[in-house]
Design an enzyme around this catalytic site. Structure first.
Site, mmCIF file in Angstrom:
data_model
loop_
_atom_site.group_PDB
_atom_site.id
_atom_site.type_symbol
_atom_site.label_atom_id
_atom_site.label_comp_id
_atom_site.label_asym_id
_atom_site.label_seq_id
_atom_site.Cartn_x
_atom_site.Cartn_y
_atom_site.Cartn_z
ATOM 1 C CD GLN A 167 49.664 2.189 39.922
ATOM 2 O OE1 GLN A 167 48.498 2.578 40.000
ATOM 3 N NE2 GLN A 167 50.301 1.657 40.953
ATOM 4 N NE ARG B 3 43.782 0.838 39.030
ATOM 5 C CZ ARG B 3 44.657 1.095 39.992
ATOM 6 N NH1 ARG B 3 44.273 1.728 41.083
ATOM 7 N NH2 ARG B 3 45.909 0.687 39.902
ATOM 8 C CG ASP C 93 50.828 9.038 47.886
ATOM 9 O OD1 ASP C 93 51.467 8.110 47.356
ATOM 10 O OD2 ASP C 93 49.619 8.953 48.190
ATOM 11 C CD GLU C 94 49.422 8.137 43.417
ATOM 12 O OE1 GLU C 94 50.147 7.720 42.497
ATOM 13 O OE2 GLU C 94 48.440 7.521 43.847
ATOM 14 C CE LYS D 168 49.722 5.105 46.078
ATOM 15 N NZ LYS D 168 49.236 6.282 46.784
ATOM 16 C CB THR D 169 47.448 4.981 51.831
ATOM 17 O OG1 THR D 169 47.258 5.394 50.480
ATOM 18 C CG2 THR D 169 46.890 6.041 52.767
#
Length: 762
Positions: A260, A609, A229-230, A43-44
């Site tokens: 998330q 993770r 973002d997020e 996504k970044t």
């Protein structure tokens, strides 16, 4: 110039590295866009690529672009990526956290709200001090209401509610009148001091936009392209600010993953991402489901777990990565055995030469579980860092309890005296303590001793009485300690002081603190069982050793963290510990579908993770809330049985029913290392049993300091952490030798002869 040939070439190179689904939202620049970006889906890269595309291809001025991230680190990383591509002009972009953005806005226009532009931002300590003055002003009992009022004030600001509005909205809430009176007076005192707290940075910006729409219009015109973002972690006031900024043009680009969303307890609204296309009619929605991080087996497990949530957008992670190794599961006898298993796995994998310490992470739902891992890692000289929190023995509530033990052990310890006299609070103020300190300093007394001569001071009668009562309490603890072990002393202190009553409000923070206090008592009890006949001084020595971080290599260390601290991180090898009911999911989520779904998202975050190896561990019993409890496996393990145990081997004896609450499915780890592995006795005994089993077939770390066959009862050894010791028992043979060693001031430790950082003293 932004659209020169060099920048064009860089843009083309960037776009060529995007997959088919990533490039679509990058090129879709107008209107509302929602990108559902699964874990590890890049996504970044999408965010950065879109901003570069706007700058280079669309000739948008950097001044017209806003990018909101949720950590300063993420903002700096994004700025650096952009700087490498578009050069110095990246400095004109507003790339920051939403709090930093709001500070910039308030520094320019907060005078419209009656504040000076040079306002002070209060931290949590400042906030507490102001609230305490508010309680004094109003004549309220701070002990009964302070934490609750603080939480409600924060909640009110996150929901964009003034004291009056909060009172109307929560009219049925207990003590709502007093809470809103505190809120009103708190705001008055902040205003008088020309200060804002952290929540005000958002709330005052929202208030500024509402009261002065021309200011909101200015920023809405300025920021023609908004990126967030997020997005799943936004709360009501954050989304309200974003909506107002996009009102002129509707160009709002948000990236997030509802799977998330794990900060509901902090005010985050998952509805913001679930209902985005209802709020912005005609919004385009893109899904990024290709994962670049994990193996197929890890993603299969993640998908299996999260599909049980109903409040989510449908998606399924997939990858072109390899299948990867099998996901390992392990049931320990208790928490110490669980930590021993993890330590031995780390040592075994390191021995292969494929990994370094920084490739490993241990994630847990509550930070109280870290104590066993910290102590076991110390045994085997495994460097570690506690991420996103304090090391166990450095946490405030733990240090507060230990201060009682320290003053009992050493009455001259003035720092411990000052700490325990203030926790819990007993009405002895700073002025009184200052007078006592000055008197004792002038006469050469410790603070403890000085109370015996308190009549020679100018301290008032009421304060004298409180100090004398406190000394009687310490005298009682001293007498008690002469005939009882440390864990019973801790229990006596907690019971007689009402220590845990200060954590009675049911919050995430207080739940963690209560678990930590129970774990402290457990550590003392375990130490005493392992080292019969030792006393308070010996236990405090062991605690001091466990807190020592001087020898850790911070650049190469195992990460120990709560799952909440794990967002955005990734590791080659991940251990998810404490997969028991009441821990993950946490006990207070019982009865709430929404909270249970958030707990399941925590499990999903922890699993995703992992890049290469994933280990899931639990324990048959744990020390919790002051006593040892039999545990049942987490429902999330049961939900994943089709992935973890495809052979579905039933196992439902009476003994296992007691531990697991029914049948389970096991892989070889369960077969070899479940209840039958217990070899009797202490937690060290448990660790020995597991260590012996784990050593079978594993390649040991070369130990050039000694031939392990030379370990005999009575021989002297030196351990890098525990110092000099004497071998008192040797168990096993060949590659599986376990030695019990008595270390001075530390006690008896059971250690693998091959893995322990220890040498025989000739």
């Amino acid at each position: 110039m932004m659209n020169n040939a060099e920048c064009k070439n860089k843009l083309n190179a960037i776009l060529s590295r995007l997959n088919g689904e990533q490039i679509k939202p990058v090129l879709d620049t107008e209107g509302a866009v929602l990108v559902i970006a699964g874990a590890g889906s890049g996504k970044t890269r999408v965010l950065v690529s879109r901003i570069v595309y706007l700058l280079v291809e669309k000739n948008v001025s950097p001044d017209n672009i806003l990018a909101i991230t949720f950590t300063n680190k993420a903002a700096e990383e994004m700025k650096e990526r952009l700087r490498k591509i578009v050069g110095d002009e990246a400095g004109d972009l507003w790339v920051s956290t939403i709090h930093s953005m709001c500070v910039r806005i308030l520094r320019r226009d907060i005078d419209k709200l009656g504040y000076d532009k040079n306002f002070t931002i209060y931290d949590e300590t400042d906030k507490d001090k102001v609230l305490k003055r508010v309680f004094e002003t109003l004549g309220y009992d701070a002990e009964a209401l302070l934490k609750s009022a603080k939480s409600h004030i924060s909640n009110a600001k996150n929901e964009c509610l003034s004291p009056e509005e909060y009172k109307r909205t929560y009219a049925d809430l207990r003590f709502i009148e007093e809470i809103c009176n505190v809120y009103t007076e708190y705001e008055r005192q902040l205003s008088h001091s020309n200060s804002l707290d952290f929540d005000d940075l958002l709330f005052k910006t929202y208030e500024l936009f509402v009261k002065f729409p021309e200011i909101a219009d200015y920023y809405s015109s300025k920021f023609r392209y908004i990126h967030i973002d997020e997005f799943q972690d936004t709360n009501k006031v954050q989304f309200a600010i974003a909506q107002r900024l996009s009102i002129k043009h509707g160009n709002i680009f948000v990236v997030g993953d509802d799977d998330q969303s794990i900060y509901g307890w902090r005010g985050a609204k998952i509805e913001n991402i679930l209902n985005f296309d209802d709020i912005y009619r005609g919004a385009k929605i893109y899904k990024l489901e290709q994962n670049y991080r994990s193996t197929k087996k890890i993603l299969q497990l993640a998908n299996c777990i999260i599909k049980n949530n109903s409040g989510r957008r449908d998606k399924e992670l997939w990858t072109e990565n390899s299948d990867g190794v099998k996901i390992e599961t392990f049931v320990a006898t208790d928490e110490n055995s669980e930590a021993a298993y993890v330590a031995m796995q780390i040592k075994s994998l390191l021995a292969r030469g494929e990994y370094t310490y920084k490739d490993f992470a241990v994630f847990m739902r509550v930070n109280a579980l870290s104590r066993a891992f910290e102590q076991e890692f110390t045994k085997y000289d495994i460097p570690y860092r506690v991420y996103g929190g304090y090391r166990f023995f450095e946490r405030k509530e733990i240090k507060d309890v230990l201060s009682y033990l320290k003053i009992v052990n050493n009455p001259y310890d003035d720092e411990s005296f000052l700490r325990c006299v203030a926790s819990p609070r007993r009405g002895i103020g700073d002025k009184t303590l200052k007078e006592l300190r000055e008197f004792c300093s002038a006469n050469g007394y410790s603070l403890y001793e000085g109370i015996d001569y308190i009549d020679r001071t100018g301290i008032g009668a009421s304060s004298k009485s409180k100090l004398c009562n406190f000394k009687l309490l310490l005298d009682d603890y001293s007498a008690f300690s002469r005939h009882n072990p440390p864990h019973l002393l801790i229990e006596h202190i907690i019971d007689s002081t009402g220590f845990v009553e200060q954590f009675s409000e049911k919050t995430e923070e207080n739940t963690q603190k209560l678990l930590n206090i129970g774990e402290l008592k457990n550590s003392a009890e375990t130490f005493y069982k392992d080292n019969p006949g030792t006393g308070l001084s010996d236990y405090l020595n062991s605690v001091t050793l466990s807190s020592d971080t001087d020898s850790l290599d911070k650049d190469d260390a195992v990460t120990v963290a709560t799952i909440h601290s794990a967002k955005g991180l990734e590791y080659k090898c991940v251990f998810v510990a404490g997969l028991d009911e009441k821990i993950l999911p946490i006990s207070r989520s019982s009865g709430s579908d929404d909270e249970t779904e958030e707990e399941r998202r925590l499990m999903y975050v922890a699993v995703t993770r992992a890049k290469e190896r994933l280990y899931l561990t639990r324990a048959q019993s744990r020390y919790m809330y002051g006593g040892r409890e039999y545990m049942t496996q987490s429902r999330f393990l049961k939900e994943a049985q089709s992935v973890l145990y495809p052979e579905r081997v039933n196992f439902s004896t009476e003994k296992q029913d007691k531990f697991y609450g029914g049948s389970i499915y096991r892989d070889s780890s369960y077969e070899n290392l479940s209840a039958g592995s217990y070899d009797g006795g202490s937690a060290s005994g448990y660790s020995s049993a597991y260590a012996k089993t784990m050593l079978k077939g594993s390649k040991p770390v070369p130990n050039n300091k000694a031939n392990i066959s030379e370990y005999k009862p009575g021989c002297k050894v030196k351990h890098v952490k525990f110092g000099d010791g004497t071998v008192i028992l040797v168990k096993g043979q060949g590659d599986n030798i376990i030695v019990d060693v008595a270390f001075k001031g530390v006690g008896v430790k059971s250690l693998s002869a091959k893995f322990a950082p220890m040498e025989i003293l000739k």
